[in-house]
Design a protein around this motif. Structure first.
Motif, PDB file in Angstrom:
ATOM      1  N   ASN A 136       0.743  -1.339   0.037  1.00 14.94           N
ATOM      2  CA  ASN A 136      -0.521   0.107   0.088  1.00 14.94           C
ATOM      3  C   ASN A 136       0.469   1.092  -0.458  1.00 14.94           C
ATOM      4  OD1 ASN A 136       0.065   1.181   2.760  1.00 14.94           O
ATOM      5  ND2 ASN A 136      -0.655  -0.708   3.216  1.00 14.94           N
ATOM      6  N   ARG A 137       0.243   2.463  -0.147  1.00 14.13           N
ATOM      7  CA  ARG A 137       1.361   3.901  -0.082  1.00 14.13           C
ATOM      8  C   ARG A 137       1.614   3.624   1.080  1.00 14.13           C
ATOM      9  NH1 ARG A 137       0.056   7.700  -3.945  1.00 14.13           N
ATOM     10  NH2 ARG A 137       1.300   9.753  -3.574  1.00 14.13           N
ATOM     11  N   ALA A 138       1.261   3.534   2.094  1.00 19.10           N
ATOM     12  CA  ALA A 138       2.749   3.720   2.812  1.00 19.10           C
ATOM     13  C   ALA A 138       3.513   2.737   3.308  1.00 19.10           C
ATOM     14  CB  ALA A 138       1.645   4.025   4.698  1.00 19.10           C
ATOM     15  N   LEU A 139       3.428   2.097   2.757  1.00 24.31           N
ATOM     16  CA  LEU A 139       4.703   0.796   2.904  1.00 24.31           C
ATOM     17  C   LEU A 139       5.261   1.039   1.761  1.00 24.31           C
ATOM     18  CD1 LEU A 139       2.791  -2.605   4.070  1.00 24.31           C
ATOM     19  CD2 LEU A 139       4.387  -1.073   5.254  1.00 24.31           C
ATOM     20  N   ARG A 140       4.811   1.550   0.732  1.00 28.79           N
ATOM     21  CA  ARG A 140       5.855   2.285  -0.471  1.00 28.79           C
ATOM     22  C   ARG A 140       6.717   2.177   0.031  1.00 28.79           C
ATOM     23  NH1 ARG A 140       1.861   3.075  -6.171  1.00 28.79           N
ATOM     24  NH2 ARG A 140       0.340   0.577  -5.384  1.00 28.79           N
ATOM     25  N   PHE A 141       6.189   3.508   0.378  1.00 27.11           N
ATOM     26  CA  PHE A 141       7.034   4.713   1.672  1.00 27.11           C
ATOM     27  C   PHE A 141       8.719   4.218   2.099  1.00 27.11           C
ATOM     28  CE2 PHE A 141       4.367   7.903   0.347  1.00 27.11           C
ATOM     29  CZ  PHE A 141       4.904   8.815  -0.463  1.00 27.11           C
ATOM     30  N   VAL A 142       8.199   2.710   2.705  1.00 24.59           N
ATOM     31  CA  VAL A 142       9.329   2.274   3.613  1.00 24.59           C
ATOM     32  C   VAL A 142       9.955   1.954   2.957  1.00 24.59           C
ATOM     33  CG1 VAL A 142       9.583   0.473   5.489  1.00 24.59           C
ATOM     34  CG2 VAL A 142       7.105   1.571   5.697  1.00 24.59           C
ATOM     35  N   PHE A 143       9.399   0.733   1.836  1.00 24.59           N
ATOM     36  CA  PHE A 143      10.487   0.345   0.569  1.00 24.59           C
ATOM     37  C   PHE A 143      11.187   1.271   0.187  1.00 24.59           C
ATOM     38  CE2 PHE A 143      11.487  -0.806  -3.816  1.00 24.59           C
ATOM     39  CZ  PHE A 143      11.650  -2.495  -3.558  1.00 24.59           C
ATOM     40  N   LEU A 144      10.833   2.525   0.517  1.00 23.83           N
ATOM     41  CA  LEU A 144      12.330   3.765  -1.130  1.00 23.83           C
ATOM     42  C   LEU A 144      13.186   3.933   0.144  1.00 23.83           C
ATOM     43  CD1 LEU A 144       9.902   6.163  -2.773  1.00 23.83           C
ATOM     44  CD2 LEU A 144      10.834   3.865  -3.490  1.00 23.83           C
ATOM     45  N   ALA A 145      12.770   3.653   1.373  1.00 26.72           N
ATOM     46  CA  ALA A 145      13.925   4.056   2.627  1.00 26.72           C
ATOM     47  C   ALA A 145      14.821   3.125   2.935  1.00 26.72           C
ATOM     48  CB  ALA A 145      13.061   4.393   3.968  1.00 26.72           C
ATOM     49  N   ALA A 146      14.135   1.582   2.596  1.00 28.99           N
ATOM     50  CA  ALA A 146      15.090   0.505   2.789  1.00 28.99           C
ATOM     51  C   ALA A 146      15.789   0.287   1.658  1.00 28.99           C
ATOM     52  CB  ALA A 146      13.672  -0.993   2.833  1.00 28.99           C
ATOM     53  N   LEU A 147      15.102   0.912  -0.173  1.00 27.59           N
ATOM     54  CA  LEU A 147      15.494   1.305  -1.648  1.00 27.59           C
ATOM     55  C   LEU A 147      17.153   2.341  -1.127  1.00 27.59           C
ATOM     56  CD1 LEU A 147      16.757  -0.289  -4.040  1.00 27.59           C
ATOM     57  CD2 LEU A 147      14.398   1.169  -4.037  1.00 27.59           C
ATOM     58  N   GLY A 148      16.802   2.947  -0.733  1.00 28.99           N
ATOM     59  CA  GLY A 148      17.670   4.303  -0.490  1.00 28.99           C
ATOM     60  C   GLY A 148      19.012   3.996   0.697  1.00 28.99           C
ATOM     61  N   LEU A 149      18.382   3.314   1.915  1.00 29.97           N
ATOM     62  CA  LEU A 149      19.648   2.690   3.023  1.00 29.97           C
ATOM     63  C   LEU A 149      20.475   1.792   2.604  1.00 29.97           C
ATOM     64  CD1 LEU A 149      20.209   3.172   5.366  1.00 29.97           C
ATOM     65  CD2 LEU A 149      19.001   1.747   6.090  1.00 29.97           C
ATOM     66  N   THR A 150      19.833   0.772   1.263  1.00 31.06           N
ATOM     67  CA  THR A 150      20.639  -0.224   0.525  1.00 31.06           C
ATOM     68  C   THR A 150      21.994   0.717  -0.355  1.00 31.06           C
ATOM     69  OG1 THR A 150      18.715  -1.955   1.859  1.00 31.06           O
ATOM     70  CG2 THR A 150      20.529  -2.758   0.027  1.00 31.06           C
ATOM     71  N   LEU A 151      21.024   1.513  -0.842  1.00 31.30           N
ATOM     72  CA  LEU A 151      22.029   2.201  -2.136  1.00 31.30           C
ATOM     73  C   LEU A 151      22.734   2.786  -1.224  1.00 31.30           C
ATOM     74  CD1 LEU A 151      19.031   3.350  -4.735  1.00 31.30           C
ATOM     75  CD2 LEU A 151      21.549   1.432  -4.955  1.00 31.30           C
ATOM     76  N   MET A 152      23.041   3.478  -0.155  1.00 30.45           N
ATOM     77  CA  MET A 152      23.599   3.525   0.674  1.00 30.45           C
ATOM     78  C   MET A 152      25.250   2.963   1.054  1.00 30.45           C
ATOM     79  SD  MET A 152      21.536   6.927   2.247  1.00 30.45           S
ATOM     80  CE  MET A 152      23.195   7.803   3.342  1.00 30.45           C
ATOM     81  N   VAL A 153      24.521   2.174   1.528  1.00 30.34           N
ATOM     82  CA  VAL A 153      25.559   0.717   2.028  1.00 30.34           C
ATOM     83  C   VAL A 153      26.229   0.644   1.363  1.00 30.34           C
ATOM     84  CG1 VAL A 153      25.300  -0.956   3.243  1.00 30.34           C
ATOM     85  CG2 VAL A 153      23.785   0.285   4.089  1.00 30.34           C
ATOM     86  N   THR A 154      25.545   0.031  -0.088  1.00 35.18           N
ATOM     87  CA  THR A 154      26.647  -0.594  -1.212  1.00 35.18           C
ATOM     88  C   THR A 154      27.662   0.386  -1.647  1.00 35.18           C
ATOM     89  OG1 THR A 154      24.752  -1.412  -1.906  1.00 35.18           O
ATOM     90  CG2 THR A 154      25.930  -1.364  -3.595  1.00 35.18           C
ATOM     91  N   ALA A 155      26.550   1.570  -1.718  1.00 31.27           N
ATOM     92  CA  ALA A 155      27.875   3.432  -2.197  1.00 31.27           C
ATOM     93  C   ALA A 155      29.286   3.621  -1.461  1.00 31.27           C
ATOM     94  CB  ALA A 155      27.327   4.859  -2.225  1.00 31.27           C
ATOM     95  N   VAL A 186      17.021  -6.785  -7.322  1.00 28.84           N
ATOM     96  CA  VAL A 186      17.349  -6.341  -8.767  1.00 28.84           C
ATOM     97  C   VAL A 186      18.143  -5.439  -8.928  1.00 28.84           C
ATOM     98  CG1 VAL A 186      15.817  -6.220 -10.443  1.00 28.84           C
ATOM     99  CG2 VAL A 186      15.374  -8.219  -8.999  1.00 28.84           C
ATOM    100  N   LEU A 187      17.293  -3.817  -7.487  1.00 27.66           N
ATOM    101  CA  LEU A 187      17.339  -2.750  -8.346  1.00 27.66           C
ATOM    102  C   LEU A 187      19.080  -2.413  -7.678  1.00 27.66           C
ATOM    103  CD1 LEU A 187      14.016  -0.875  -7.190  1.00 27.66           C
ATOM    104  CD2 LEU A 187      15.039  -1.627  -9.782  1.00 27.66           C
ATOM    105  N   VAL A 188      19.870  -2.891  -6.558  1.00 28.73           N
ATOM    106  CA  VAL A 188      20.676  -2.328  -6.168  1.00 28.73           C
ATOM    107  C   VAL A 188      21.928  -3.209  -7.336  1.00 28.73           C
ATOM    108  CG1 VAL A 188      22.054  -2.575  -4.280  1.00 28.73           C
ATOM    109  CG2 VAL A 188      19.866  -1.668  -3.892  1.00 28.73           C
ATOM    110  N   PRO A 189      22.179  -3.873  -7.453  1.00 32.58           N
ATOM    111  CA  PRO A 189      22.379  -4.682  -8.350  1.00 32.58           C
ATOM    112  C   PRO A 189      22.611  -4.328  -9.958  1.00 32.58           C
ATOM    113  CG  PRO A 189      21.980  -6.721  -7.254  1.00 32.58           C
ATOM    114  CD  PRO A 189      21.535  -5.203  -7.243  1.00 32.58           C
ATOM    115  N   THR A 190      21.570  -3.533  -9.975  1.00 35.71           N
ATOM    116  CA  THR A 190      21.585  -2.506 -11.233  1.00 35.71           C
ATOM    117  C   THR A 190      22.376  -1.563 -11.271  1.00 35.71           C
ATOM    118  OG1 THR A 190      19.153  -3.492 -11.971  1.00 35.71           O
ATOM    119  CG2 THR A 190      19.781  -1.440 -12.961  1.00 35.71           C
ATOM    120  N   TRP A 191      22.103  -0.862 -10.746  1.00 37.55           N
ATOM    121  CA  TRP A 191      22.281   0.264 -10.261  1.00 37.55           C
ATOM    122  C   TRP A 191      24.128   0.336 -10.063  1.00 37.55           C
ATOM    123  CZ3 TRP A 191      25.622   2.695  -5.320  1.00 37.55           C
ATOM    124  CH2 TRP A 191      26.051   3.549  -6.207  1.00 37.55           C
ATOM    125  N   LEU A 192      24.613  -0.142  -9.455  1.00 37.49           N
ATOM    126  CA  LEU A 192      26.101  -0.677  -9.303  1.00 37.49           C
ATOM    127  C   LEU A 192      26.786  -1.596 -10.200  1.00 37.49           C
ATOM    128  CD1 LEU A 192      28.287  -1.442  -7.581  1.00 37.49           C
ATOM    129  CD2 LEU A 192      27.676  -3.726  -7.048  1.00 37.49           C
TER     130      LEU A 192
END
Length: 296
Positions: free
Chosen positions: A65-84, A141-147
């Motif tokens: 749902n819309r609220a959980l999508r923001f949670v997922f975005l936060a998790a994705l953003g954090l994972t990208l930062m950790v990977t970077a 899927v998305l983090v290795p795509t960026w990496l």
């Protein structure tokens, strides 16, 4: 009445085609500009934004749902930062290639598993149908795509290598389309994408084989590197097909046609990068193994 209906259908068809062409030209201009003109830091950050937009669409595929999508975005953003931090230490001009390989190896293993899930769909949905599992898959899927995109762009002649991956995906698509249309009989994944055939699949591989051999000849790659590079291109082509099928599988399970309507006439970002999300990690691993940049 009948001629009027034909005219309306033709008018609508031309309008959609015009919209698709305009969107494609704008996307191409933006992509080429970012790829060839921007420094690595800006290139990397812009594609963080692209991946986050794709993440919003993936959250929808995961039925969050819309609220959980923001949670997922936060998790994705954090994972990208950790990977970077882990691979680049926030300096995108100086990656730790060994650490990058570790993450990309996991991504390549995931796509091999995903192909088995596609072949066994819909029964395989029992393994990944839960929305939280689908969300976790989105990170894989998305983090290795960026990496892989950033690592590949940072190599010598990296912009051209990224463009070459696009060429592989295009060759696989074109070869599959024409061979499949002419000879296609056996369905590749009937429950996921009924229009794709095994004949088309091998036609796409054949087109990519020609592309790889011509490239190896033009750049005078040694035999060992030619073999490694050609194998890498073929596996990249295979991965691109799997990436396309996997997104189709998730969309079918979710009951939607497009990942979003963000790109007029083209659906969403995921609809444009589904093949690349699998092809980029595989090709980056192959380019590093064959030392291709050294011969360009």
């Amino acid at each position: 009445m009948y001629p009027d209906r034909v005219v309306k259908l033709l008018t609508k068809g031309f309008a959609v085609l015009k919209q698709r062409i305009i969107t494609a030209l704008v996307l191409l201009a933006l992509f080429m500009g970012v790829l060839f003109l921007l420094p690595m830091q800006w290139f990397s950050l812009i594609f963080v934004a692209v991946i986050l937009l794709a993440g919003w669409e993936w959250a929808n595929l995961s039925n969050l749902n819309r609220a959980l999508r923001f949670v997922f975005l936060a998790a994705l953003g954090l994972t990208l930062m950790v990977t970077a931090q882990y691979v680049f230490s926030m300096n995108f001009n100086d990656p730790d290639i060994d650490r990058g390989r570790q993450i990309l190896a996991v991504a390549c293993g995931w796509w091999a598993l995903a192909f088995l899930w596609v072949q066994s769909y819909p029964s395989s949905a029992a393994l990944w149908g839960n929305r939280w599992v689908r969300g976790l898959i989105g990170l894989v899927v998305l983090v290795p795509t960026w990496l892989s995109l950033v690592v590949l762009r940072g190599l010598d002649h990296g912009a051209w290598l990224v463009l070459y991956v696009v060429a592989i995906v295009a060759a696989a698509d074109v070869g599959a389309y024409f061979v499949g249309r002419k000879f296609g009989k056996r369905k590749l994944a009937r429950e996921v994408s009924p229009g794709k055939s095994w004949e088309g699949f091998f036609g796409g591989l054949g087109a990519c084989l020609i592309l790889a051999l011509v490239t190896s000849y033009l750049f005078e790659l040694p035999l060992k590197n030619t073999v490694l590079f050609t194998f890498g291109v073929l596996v990249t082509a295979l991965a691109s097909v799997i990436g396309d099928l996997v997104e189709s599988m998730f969309k079918r399970h979710r009951g939607i046609k497009d990942s979003s309507h963000m790109l007029p006439g083209h659906g969403g970002i995921l609809d444009r990068i589904d093949s690349l999300s699998a092809a980029l990690p595989v090709f980056t691993m192959a380019a590093l193994a064959s030392e291709l940049p050294k011969y360009l």
